[in-house]
Write a protein that holds these residues in place. Sequence first.
Motif, short mmCIF file in Angstrom:
data_model
loop_
_atom_site.label_atom_id
_atom_site.label_comp_id
_atom_site.label_asym_id
_atom_site.label_seq_id
_atom_site.Cartn_x
_atom_site.Cartn_y
_atom_site.Cartn_z
N HIS A 8 0.85 -1.19 0.00
CA HIS A 8 0.00 0.00 0.00
C HIS A 8 0.89 1.24 0.00
N HIS A 9 0.40 2.28 -0.67
CA HIS A 9 1.12 3.56 -0.72
C HIS A 9 2.55 3.34 -1.19
N GLN A 16 4.52 2.22 2.21
CA GLN A 16 4.22 2.53 3.61
C GLN A 16 3.77 1.28 4.37
N ILE A 17 3.11 0.35 3.66
CA ILE A 17 2.64 -0.90 4.26
C ILE A 17 3.00 -2.04 3.33
N LEU A 26 5.37 -1.94 8.57
CA LEU A 26 5.17 -0.52 8.30
C LEU A 26 6.52 0.14 8.08
N GLN A 29 7.89 5.79 10.44
CA GLN A 29 7.00 6.93 10.52
C GLN A 29 7.68 8.05 11.29
N SER A 47 0.06 8.12 12.92
CA SER A 47 0.26 7.54 11.58
C SER A 47 0.25 6.02 11.64
N LYS A 50 -3.30 4.69 12.03
CA LYS A 50 -4.03 4.80 10.76
C LYS A 50 -3.60 3.71 9.79
N LEU A 51 -2.30 3.49 9.67
CA LEU A 51 -1.80 2.47 8.75
C LEU A 51 -2.19 1.06 9.21
N GLU A 54 -5.79 0.49 8.29
CA GLU A 54 -5.89 0.24 6.85
C GLU A 54 -5.46 -1.18 6.49
N ALA A 55 -4.48 -1.70 7.21
CA ALA A 55 -3.95 -3.03 6.92
C ALA A 55 -4.73 -4.15 7.61
#
Length: 122
Positions: A8-9, A16-17, A26, A29, A47, A50-51, A54-55
């Motif tokens: 991701h990202h 980022q992930i 991760l 950060q 951060s 949030k990550l 998302e994961a």
Amino acid sequence: MENTIVRHHTGQRMSQIVIHGDTIYLAGQVGRPGGSVAEQTQDCLASIEKLLEEAGSDKEHMLQATIWLASMDDFDEMNSVWDKWVPEGHAPTRACGEARLATPDYKVEIILTAARSNGTAA
């Protein structure tokens, strides 16, 4: 074990992930440049939360953290934020050291590995 790798990202330099099986990695950060150690630590942890969400995980599923400080003189200030953030009974393994970070404006960088909590692909 599933060999699928999900990113991701993702940019040219890093993602980022990265998720492999049920393990989430991760990227490091950092907080807003120029803030205090406490402020930058809070930014890093926000951060990370949030990550992780998302994961498909959360901070109760942290496995390992690596924390880099621009100066070990800031260890207590960083820990004052970290200790309030980590859920009781769910502390990951952790290492903390001093390193020259990407710019002098950064005082804290946190790298985290976690397990997925929901068992579904992210």
